[in-house]
Design an enzyme around this catalytic site. Structure first.
Site, PDB file in Angstrom:
ATOM      1  N   ASN A 166     -30.762   9.159  22.582  1.00  0.00           N
ATOM      2  CA  ASN A 166     -30.647   9.541  21.174  1.00  0.00           C
ATOM      3  C   ASN A 166     -29.896  10.870  21.172  1.00  0.00           C
ATOM      4  O   ASN A 166     -30.453  11.901  21.568  1.00  0.00           O
ATOM      5  CB  ASN A 166     -32.045   9.678  20.593  1.00  0.00           C
ATOM      6  CG  ASN A 166     -32.128   9.666  19.084  1.00  0.00           C
ATOM      7  OD1 ASN A 166     -33.175   9.987  18.527  1.00  0.00           O
ATOM      8  ND2 ASN A 166     -31.067   9.295  18.389  1.00  0.00           N
TER       9      ASN A 166
ATOM     10  N   CYS B 158     -36.886  15.045  13.311  1.00  0.00           N
ATOM     11  CA  CYS B 158     -36.448  14.119  14.349  1.00  0.00           C
ATOM     12  C   CYS B 158     -37.123  14.517  15.652  1.00  0.00           C
ATOM     13  O   CYS B 158     -36.933  15.639  16.131  1.00  0.00           O
ATOM     14  CB  CYS B 158     -34.930  14.152  14.498  1.00  0.00           C
ATOM     15  SG  CYS B 158     -34.325  13.131  15.866  1.00  0.00           S
ATOM     16  N   GLY B 159     -37.929  13.616  16.210  1.00  0.00           N
ATOM     17  CA  GLY B 159     -38.690  13.935  17.407  1.00  0.00           C
ATOM     18  C   GLY B 159     -37.834  14.175  18.635  1.00  0.00           C
ATOM     19  O   GLY B 159     -38.019  15.159  19.360  1.00  0.00           O
ATOM     20  N   ASN B 160     -36.885  13.281  18.909  1.00  0.00           N
ATOM     21  CA  ASN B 160     -35.984  13.504  20.040  1.00  0.00           C
ATOM     22  C   ASN B 160     -35.108  14.720  19.784  1.00  0.00           C
ATOM     23  O   ASN B 160     -34.786  15.488  20.696  1.00  0.00           O
ATOM     24  CB  ASN B 160     -35.114  12.269  20.278  1.00  0.00           C
ATOM     25  CG  ASN B 160     -35.906  11.121  20.862  1.00  0.00           C
ATOM     26  OD1 ASN B 160     -36.697  11.299  21.766  1.00  0.00           O
ATOM     27  ND2 ASN B 160     -35.702   9.927  20.335  1.00  0.00           N
TER      28      ASN B 160
ATOM     29  N   HIS C 178     -42.150   5.594   8.309  1.00  0.00           N
ATOM     30  CA  HIS C 178     -42.021   4.570   9.347  1.00  0.00           C
ATOM     31  C   HIS C 178     -42.760   3.308   8.936  1.00  0.00           C
ATOM     32  O   HIS C 178     -43.867   3.368   8.399  1.00  0.00           O
ATOM     33  CB  HIS C 178     -42.587   5.073  10.684  1.00  0.00           C
ATOM     34  CG  HIS C 178     -41.818   6.205  11.262  1.00  0.00           C
ATOM     35  ND1 HIS C 178     -40.745   6.011  12.104  1.00  0.00           N
ATOM     36  CD2 HIS C 178     -41.936   7.543  11.097  1.00  0.00           C
ATOM     37  CE1 HIS C 178     -40.239   7.197  12.446  1.00  0.00           C
ATOM     38  NE2 HIS C 178     -40.951   8.131  11.850  1.00  0.00           N
TER      39      HIS C 178
ATOM     40  N   ASN D 232     -37.626   4.197   8.378  1.00  0.00           N
ATOM     41  CA  ASN D 232     -37.371   3.844   9.764  1.00  0.00           C
ATOM     42  C   ASN D 232     -38.239   2.629  10.084  1.00  0.00           C
ATOM     43  O   ASN D 232     -39.348   2.503   9.567  1.00  0.00           O
ATOM     44  CB  ASN D 232     -37.754   4.999  10.695  1.00  0.00           C
ATOM     45  CG  ASN D 232     -37.020   6.283  10.376  1.00  0.00           C
ATOM     46  OD1 ASN D 232     -35.879   6.469  10.755  1.00  0.00           O
ATOM     47  ND2 ASN D 232     -37.680   7.193   9.663  1.00  0.00           N
TER      48      ASN D 232
ATOM     49  N   GLU E 207     -33.199   3.193  12.767  1.00  0.00           N
ATOM     50  CA  GLU E 207     -33.465   4.474  12.130  1.00  0.00           C
ATOM     51  C   GLU E 207     -32.768   4.599  10.787  1.00  0.00           C
ATOM     52  O   GLU E 207     -31.588   4.257  10.645  1.00  0.00           O
ATOM     53  CB  GLU E 207     -33.024   5.626  13.038  1.00  0.00           C
ATOM     54  CG  GLU E 207     -33.906   5.802  14.276  1.00  0.00           C
ATOM     55  CD  GLU E 207     -33.756   7.186  14.877  1.00  0.00           C
ATOM     56  OE1 GLU E 207     -33.929   8.175  14.132  1.00  0.00           O
ATOM     57  OE2 GLU E 207     -33.463   7.272  16.075  1.00  0.00           O
ATOM     58  N   ARG E 208     -33.507   5.105   9.834  1.00  0.00           N
ATOM     59  CA  ARG E 208     -32.959   5.400   8.511  1.00  0.00           C
ATOM     60  C   ARG E 208     -31.800   6.381   8.645  1.00  0.00           C
ATOM     61  O   ARG E 208     -31.946   7.472   9.163  1.00  0.00           O
ATOM     62  CB  ARG E 208     -34.077   6.011   7.645  1.00  0.00           C
ATOM     63  CG  ARG E 208     -33.678   6.408   6.250  1.00  0.00           C
ATOM     64  CD  ARG E 208     -34.816   7.114   5.516  1.00  0.00           C
ATOM     65  NE  ARG E 208     -35.210   8.367   6.156  1.00  0.00           N
ATOM     66  CZ  ARG E 208     -35.998   9.280   5.586  1.00  0.00           C
ATOM     67  NH1 ARG E 208     -36.494   9.066   4.378  1.00  0.00           N
ATOM     68  NH2 ARG E 208     -36.317  10.387   6.218  1.00  0.00           N
TER      69      ARG E 208
ATOM     70  N   CYS F 254     -36.473   7.019  19.443  1.00  0.00           N
ATOM     71  CA  CYS F 254     -36.894   7.715  18.231  1.00  0.00           C
ATOM     72  C   CYS F 254     -38.271   8.304  18.493  1.00  0.00           C
ATOM     73  O   CYS F 254     -39.248   7.563  18.662  1.00  0.00           O
ATOM     74  CB  CYS F 254     -36.937   6.754  17.042  1.00  0.00           C
ATOM     75  SG  CYS F 254     -37.555   7.501  15.507  1.00  0.00           S
ATOM     76  N   GLY F 255     -38.351   9.621  18.558  1.00  0.00           N
ATOM     77  CA  GLY F 255     -39.601  10.281  18.894  1.00  0.00           C
ATOM     78  C   GLY F 255     -40.660  10.148  17.825  1.00  0.00           C
ATOM     79  O   GLY F 255     -41.824   9.849  18.118  1.00  0.00           O
ATOM     80  N   THR F 256     -40.291  10.392  16.559  1.00  0.00           N
ATOM     81  CA  THR F 256     -41.277  10.237  15.484  1.00  0.00           C
ATOM     82  C   THR F 256     -41.707   8.776  15.386  1.00  0.00           C
ATOM     83  O   THR F 256     -42.868   8.484  15.094  1.00  0.00           O
ATOM     84  CB  THR F 256     -40.721  10.712  14.129  1.00  0.00           C
ATOM     85  OG1 THR F 256     -39.517  10.002  13.820  1.00  0.00           O
ATOM     86  CG2 THR F 256     -40.453  12.211  14.128  1.00  0.00           C
ATOM     87  N   GLY F 257     -40.778   7.853  15.668  1.00  0.00           N
ATOM     88  CA  GLY F 257     -41.106   6.432  15.635  1.00  0.00           C
ATOM     89  C   GLY F 257     -42.092   6.048  16.719  1.00  0.00           C
ATOM     90  O   GLY F 257     -42.996   5.230  16.505  1.00  0.00           O
TER      91      GLY F 257
END
Length: 278
Positions: free
Chosen positions: A12, A74-76, A165, A196, A214-215, A223-226
Site C-alpha cells: 500500500n 489510513c492505517g498503513n 468499513h 471500504n 478501498e474507498r 489496508c491497516g484500518t480494514g
C-alpha cells in the site's frame, strides 16, 4: 520542484511530503491525482502530508487518495508517516512514540525494531450512525445483516475505525471478482459517505485472509484500518480470536483487539522506496 519520499506498507504505497512549515497541504487534490497516476506520475495509492501538530500533538496527518478524495485516516499510511517523521528528525529511535492528529482523532504509532511500527488505532465505532450506514437503526450495531449487492445477498458487519468499513466473510477470497463487486459496495446507497469493503476468509481463528476494495483508491495490496475492522467484525460474529494475523496480498499484519482497554493495536512494516523531486 517539490521534495517527495515514497514509502509502502505491505504494498500500500504513498507519496510523503514534508509539510511541517504550513497547516495547508502543499499539493492540491487535483495535483495529488496526477502524482498518484501510475503511468504519467509517480504512482501511489495516496499522498500523505506531515503537517504541524495541533492540540498538544506532535504532528498532523492529512492524506489525499489517488482519486483526490480525503479519508479520515489510513492505517498503513500512518506507519509510513511514522518512519518518515523519524527520518526527518534525524534517524529512527526504537521505542519513539508519536501523537498524531488525524481526522479520525489522535493516533499513536511507535517505532519498533526491524522496520516495524506498532500503532494504537483507538477503539472501534460500532453503531450504525457512527459508521455511517442506514442499515439498521442508528443506535444499533450492524452485525451479520443481509445486503443485496450485484444481484447477490451478502451477510455484512459494519465497523468504523474513524473511516467506514463493510466486512463480509466468504469461503474463498481468491474467488471474489473484486474489480467488479468492489465499486458496487463502495457506492451502495446504504453508505452515505461510501465505504471500504473487506472480504475475509477464516483460515484459523487466529489467521485471516483478506482482500480489500478501498474507498477512493480501489484495489490495494493492504489496508491497516480494514484489517483492524475485520478482526473486530470477526470477534463480533464469532469467526475469530481477538489476536490475529491478517494476511493481505502485500503481506501480514498483526492485529490485537485488547480485552483490557478495548483498543486496537496494529503491528506491521513500513519501507522507504525512494526520495526525489517532482
Amino acid at each position: 520542484m517539490l521534495e517527495v519520499t515514497k514509502y509502502h506498507g505491505l504494498g500500500n504505497d504513498f507519496i510523503l511530503i514534508d509539510n511541517r512549515s504550513s497547516q495547508t497541504p502543499l499539493v492540491s487534490p487535483e495535483q495529488a491525482i496526477k502524482m498518484c497516476d501510475r503511468h504519467f506520475g509517480i504512482g501511489a495509492d495516496g499522498v500523505i502530508f506531515a503537517l504541524p501538530g495541533v492540540d498538544n500533538t506532535d504532528y498532523t496527518m492529512r492524506i489525499f487518495n489517488s482519486d483526490g478524495s480525503e479519508p479520515q485516516m489510513c492505517g498503513n499510511g500512518i506507519r509510513c508517516l511514522a518512519r518518515f517523521l523519524a527520518e526527518l528528525e534525524g534517524g529512527e529511535s526504537i521505542g519513539k512514540t508519536y501523537r498524531i492528529h488525524t481526522l479520525a482523532g489522535v493516533i499513536s504509532p511507535r517505532i519498533e525494531a526491524q522496520g516495524q511500527v506498532k500503532v494504537d488505532m483507538g477503539t472501534p465505532y460500532l453503531m450504525a450512525q457512527e459508521i455511517p450506514t442506514t442499515l439498521g437503526t442508528p443506535q444499533d450495531k450492524v452485525i451479520n445483516q443481509p445486503l443485496s449487492v450485484g444481484g447477490q445477498s451478502w451477510s455484512v458487519t459494519c465497523v468504523s475505525m474513524g473511516n467506514p468499513h463493510c466486512i463480509t466473510f466468504v469461503d474463498d477470497v481468491a474467488a471474489i471478482d473484486l474489480e467488479s463487486i468492489g465499486p458496487k459496495f463502495e457506492h451502495h446507497p446504504v453508505f452515505p459517505e461510501r465505504t471500504n469493503t473487506e472480504f475475509i476468509e477464516v483460515v484459523r481463528p487466529d489467521y485471516l485472509k483478506m482482500r480489500v476494495w478501498e474507498r477512493g483508491a480501489g484495489i490495494t495490496l493492504a489496508c491497516g484500518t480494514g484489517a483492524c475492522a475485520s478482526v473486530v467484525a470477526g470477534v463480533l460474529t464469532g469467526n475469530c480470536a481477538r489476536h490475529c494475523t491478517v494476511e493481505l496480498p502485500g503481506g501480514c499484519l498483526t492485529i490485537e483487539w485488547s480485552v483490557v482497554d478495548g483498543r486496537l493495536y496494529m503491528t506491521g512494516p513500513a519501507e522507504k522506496v525512494f526520495t526525489g523531486q517532482y
